[in-house]
Design an enzyme around this catalytic site. Structure first.
Site, mmCIF file in Angstrom:
data_model
loop_
_atom_site.group_PDB
_atom_site.id
_atom_site.type_symbol
_atom_site.label_atom_id
_atom_site.label_comp_id
_atom_site.label_asym_id
_atom_site.label_seq_id
_atom_site.Cartn_x
_atom_site.Cartn_y
_atom_site.Cartn_z
ATOM 1 N N CYS A 99 16.892 15.052 7.153
ATOM 2 C CA CYS A 99 18.126 14.289 7.554
ATOM 3 C C CYS A 99 18.090 12.971 7.132
ATOM 4 O O CYS A 99 18.907 12.159 7.707
ATOM 5 C CB CYS A 99 18.455 14.340 9.256
ATOM 6 S SG CYS A 99 16.811 13.559 9.905
ATOM 7 N N PHE A 127 8.146 20.323 14.752
ATOM 8 C CA PHE A 127 9.043 19.238 15.176
ATOM 9 C C PHE A 127 10.100 19.891 15.670
ATOM 10 O O PHE A 127 11.481 19.742 15.958
ATOM 11 C CB PHE A 127 9.902 18.405 14.015
ATOM 12 C CG PHE A 127 8.740 17.931 12.776
ATOM 13 C CD1 PHE A 127 8.398 16.618 13.141
ATOM 14 C CD2 PHE A 127 8.528 18.467 11.831
ATOM 15 C CE1 PHE A 127 7.558 16.447 12.363
ATOM 16 C CE2 PHE A 127 7.685 17.997 10.708
ATOM 17 C CZ PHE A 127 7.089 16.904 11.146
#
Length: 398
Positions: free
Chosen positions: A341, A229
């Site tokens: 997150c 990512f």
């Protein structure tokens, strides 16, 4: 009672008394007067006692966003300027020495400015108005920021899904001053980065990971590093700066991957040390595991996988899958930097997910550090929901 008021149900005043900034629809007995959505309203308990003052929005499950618990503090242009000045003053130390010129200036509820995000990128400021209440005060907020932050320009990136919950459309564009260039060059920890303020994730860059990226450096000398990512390559840049022998970037966006390679070039990392892979991250992790590839360091920093509590079961499975594969890909003694997150995933749940991933991979591992958002993304003690970023540094022992 004078003026528009929100009266709470009996027994529902405790969160307001404890200065939590949200009043949910289920806590409200009635609304008195004829306020429009976006207006300032007074909040009273069931006995008529004044509690706080905030903005109203019936379109949202969070009907009132509280701004002040001081009865003699009116909400006006001076109010917003004072709160903004306090938030900016708290970040002054971040710019000292010139190592970094990009950081968050205002972190919404945790800076007691609900619905407002302000990020600095060198000479440019990017703002997000996430709620109707914040948007109603856009003009004095922008005027105060132009004066207090002294930017070259103020650009809006209110093009986020959460605005739909407030009955607002997505919006982006120049609000004041000069427009930013197509790519803005910033510094973070002494490292240069190119940032796309027009189309980049969030407001252009993951500013909240600054301190975590710095913690990666000691593990990278001579290492083979996998940055999954990768987005625009921020973790990869720190890995290269730390002396990584080779950095493999996995990113599904061709534009982001191209920008990541430009950022690595800025830090002096030649193409012979870079392996860019444009592909789905989960599929690539599986393919690399089947191929028997191994790395000394793996970084997992996926975008938000759980937008709400309803998404948690699906997100937990995805986090476990990614972490299981990451453990498989690590050499003995290797290090995993893994993050979430998703605010709906607690730090405790995330650790349990990583534990289950290690168990399924058959690897013995230990936690050597915990990760969180940087100091420019503070968490108000009255608003624990502000602690959304969590992560672990794990070492594989076998």
């Amino acid at each position: 009672m004078s003026g528009p008021s929100v009266v709470l149900k009996r027994g529902r005043a405790k969160p307001v008394l404890q200065r939590h900034p949200w009043v949910f629809s289920g806590a409200i007995e009635r609304i008195e007067g004829e306020p429009d959505d976006g207006d300032i309203v007074e909040v009273h308990d069931a006995g008529g006692n004044w509690l706080a003052r905030g903005t109203l929005n019936r379109h949202s499950q969070i009907v009132v966003r509280l701004l002040t618990w001081e009865r003699d503090e009116p909400v006006n242009a001076d109010f917003w300027r004072r709160r903004l000045a306090r938030a900016l003053a708290a970040r002054e130390g971040l710019a000292r020495g010139g190592a970094s010129n990009a950081y968050r200036l205002v972190h919404a509820e945790s800076d007691f400015l609900p619905g407002l995000i302000v990020d600095r990128y060198g000479e440019h400021v990017v703002v997000q108005f996430l709620t109707l209440g914040a948007e109603r005060w856009q003009e004095p907020i922008v005027a105060a920021l132009a004066d207090l932050a002294a930017p070259r320009g103020i650009f809006e990136r209110s093009d986020v899904d959460v605005r739909a919950k407030e009955g607002l459309d997505a919006r982006a564009g120049l609000l004041w001053g000069e427009p930013p260039p197509a790519l803005v060059e910033i510094r973070e920890g002494g490292h240069p980065f190119l940032v796309d303020l027009y189309h980049g994730h969030k407001t252009g860059f993951y500013l909240d990971q600054r301190e975590n990226r710095a913690r990666l450096l000691p593990f990278c000398a001579g290492a083979e590093v996998l940055d999954a990512f990768a987005y625009s390559g921020a973790f990869a840049v720190y890995a290269a700066a730390g002396g990584a022998a080779r950095v493999t970037l996995v990113e599904s966006s061709a534009a982001a991957l191209a920008l990541a390679q430009r950022n690595l070039a800025l830090t002096g990392c030649g193409p012979e040390r870079i392996e860019p892979i444009e592909a789905d991250v989960f599929a690539t992790l599986r393919r690399l595991a089947v191929q028997g590839r191994r790395f000394d360091v793996v970084v997992l920093d996926p975008p938000k996988l759980a937008a709400s509590t309803a998404d948690v079961p699906r997100a937990a499975r995805a986090y476990k899958d990614a972490n299981r594969l990451a453990f498989t890909l690590l050499r003995p003694g290797g290090v995993l930097f893994t993050c979430s997150c998703s605010g709906a995933i607690s730090a405790d749940l995330f650790q349990k997910i990583v534990f289950a991933a290690a168990l399924e991979s058959g690897r013995a591992a230990q936690i050597t550090g915990c990760l969180a958002q940087g100091a420019d993304h503070p968490v108000a003690l009255t608003f624990p929901e502000g602690a959304y970023l969590k992560g672990l540094i794990c070492r594989v022992l076998d």
